[in-house]
Design a protein around this motif. Structure first.
Motif, PDB file in Angstrom:
ATOM      1  N   ARG A  45     -14.516 -21.359  64.534  1.00  0.00           N
ATOM      2  CA  ARG A  45     -13.108 -21.727  64.351  1.00  0.00           C
ATOM      3  C   ARG A  45     -12.863 -22.162  62.912  1.00  0.00           C
ATOM      4  O   ARG A  45     -13.742 -22.701  62.257  1.00  0.00           O
ATOM      5  CB  ARG A  45     -12.751 -22.901  65.275  1.00  0.00           C
ATOM      6  N   GLU A  54      -4.398 -28.896  67.407  1.00  0.00           N
ATOM      7  CA  GLU A  54      -5.841 -28.817  67.152  1.00  0.00           C
ATOM      8  C   GLU A  54      -6.286 -29.855  66.135  1.00  0.00           C
ATOM      9  O   GLU A  54      -7.340 -30.459  66.270  1.00  0.00           O
ATOM     10  CB  GLU A  54      -6.217 -27.419  66.631  1.00  0.00           C
ATOM     11  N   GLN A  57      -6.533 -33.170  67.785  1.00  0.00           N
ATOM     12  CA  GLN A  57      -7.763 -33.240  68.585  1.00  0.00           C
ATOM     13  C   GLN A  57      -8.973 -33.497  67.689  1.00  0.00           C
ATOM     14  O   GLN A  57      -9.866 -34.265  68.052  1.00  0.00           O
ATOM     15  CB  GLN A  57      -7.959 -31.943  69.373  1.00  0.00           C
ATOM     16  N   MET A  58      -8.994 -32.855  66.537  1.00  0.00           N
ATOM     17  CA  MET A  58     -10.099 -33.044  65.603  1.00  0.00           C
ATOM     18  C   MET A  58     -10.141 -34.487  65.099  1.00  0.00           C
ATOM     19  O   MET A  58     -11.206 -35.099  65.037  1.00  0.00           O
ATOM     20  CB  MET A  58      -9.969 -32.088  64.406  1.00  0.00           C
ATOM     21  N   ASN A  61     -11.289 -36.907  68.089  1.00  0.00           N
ATOM     22  CA  ASN A  61     -12.704 -36.866  68.448  1.00  0.00           C
ATOM     23  C   ASN A  61     -13.402 -35.802  67.586  1.00  0.00           C
ATOM     24  O   ASN A  61     -13.656 -34.685  68.045  1.00  0.00           O
ATOM     25  CB  ASN A  61     -12.874 -36.571  69.938  1.00  0.00           C
ATOM     26  N   PRO A  62     -13.741 -36.152  66.343  1.00  0.00           N
ATOM     27  CA  PRO A  62     -14.312 -35.153  65.427  1.00  0.00           C
ATOM     28  C   PRO A  62     -15.647 -34.580  65.904  1.00  0.00           C
ATOM     29  O   PRO A  62     -15.932 -33.407  65.673  1.00  0.00           O
ATOM     30  CB  PRO A  62     -14.468 -35.898  64.108  1.00  0.00           C
ATOM     31  N   PHE A  65     -14.896 -31.963  68.558  1.00  0.00           N
ATOM     32  CA  PHE A  65     -14.284 -30.813  67.899  1.00  0.00           C
ATOM     33  C   PHE A  65     -15.351 -29.995  67.174  1.00  0.00           C
ATOM     34  O   PHE A  65     -15.397 -28.770  67.296  1.00  0.00           O
ATOM     35  CB  PHE A  65     -13.202 -31.264  66.913  1.00  0.00           C
ATOM     36  N   GLY A  68     -17.476 -27.913  69.369  1.00  0.00           N
ATOM     37  CA  GLY A  68     -16.739 -26.742  69.858  1.00  0.00           C
ATOM     38  C   GLY A  68     -16.654 -25.617  68.844  1.00  0.00           C
ATOM     39  O   GLY A  68     -16.205 -24.515  69.170  1.00  0.00           O
ATOM     40  N   THR A  69     -17.076 -25.863  67.610  1.00  0.00           N
ATOM     41  CA  THR A  69     -16.992 -24.822  66.583  1.00  0.00           C
ATOM     42  C   THR A  69     -18.323 -24.117  66.326  1.00  0.00           C
ATOM     43  O   THR A  69     -18.342 -23.058  65.724  1.00  0.00           O
ATOM     44  CB  THR A  69     -16.520 -25.412  65.228  1.00  0.00           C
TER      45      THR A  69
END
Length: 175
Positions: A45, A54, A57-58, A61-62, A65, A68-69
């Motif tokens: 991402r 987005e 969200q980052m 909760n970095p 996030f 998820g990348t």
């Protein structure tokens, strides 16, 4: 090439790139890159645009996030395995300044020069070991107390230990 000095410089560069430079880059990868969050092999991402959902969200909760990348478990396992394989020394490794057999040259001048080279490499080993013990050189040990070993020649090691040693300059490179 026109002179002996030019030949000497060229050969020195070739030997450096094919031995010590390769060893420092290759065998030092695993301690850092073997933990995928330090150096993910893929990012799936883009960094989100400020003000988007987005992005919120980052910011919220970095860590989640970030996870998820990066790679999924299968890709992570493959990446770690590859880095480990590339960072391992073989148990039959022959390090710079060593020979697998004593019959590699019958020319006494060559064998004497090689002995002098091996002696110089052992002096470098001693120097690195002494620097690793010097508390004044914080860049050598730091808070984690990890000694510098990447360009430690390992010429004096005849144990054929192999594995993830993080030290040793092989006599040859195979990729």
């Amino acid at each position: 090439m026109e002179t002996v000095e030019e030949l000497e410089k060229t050969l020195t560069t070739i030997i450096w790139v094919a031995s010590a430079l390769h060893a420092a880059v290759n065998f030092g990868q695993y301690p850092y890159a073997g933990y995928i969050p330090n150096r993910p092999t893929i990012t799936r991402r883009f960094i989100p645009e400020e003000g988007s959902q987005e992005f919120s969200q980052m910011v919220e909760n970095p860590d989640l996030f970030f996870l998820g990348t990066i790679n999924n478990r299968f890709q992570t396992t493959l990446g770690i395995a590859l880095i480990e394989i590339l960072s391992r020394h073989s148990t039959d490794e022959v390090y710079l300044g060593q020979r697998a057999t004593s019959e590699w040259s019958e020319d006494e001048r060559v064998t004497e020069a090689f002995k002098r080279f091996g002696t110089k490499l052992k002096e470098i080993e001693k120097n690195i070991s002494e620097r690793n013990q010097d508390a004044e050189l914080k860049n050598r040990s730091g808070p984690a107390q990890i000694p510098y070993t990447l360009l430690y020649p390992n010429t004096s090691d005849l144990s054929h230990e192999g594995g993830l040693t993080g030290k040793g300059i092989p006599n040859s490179v195979s990729i």
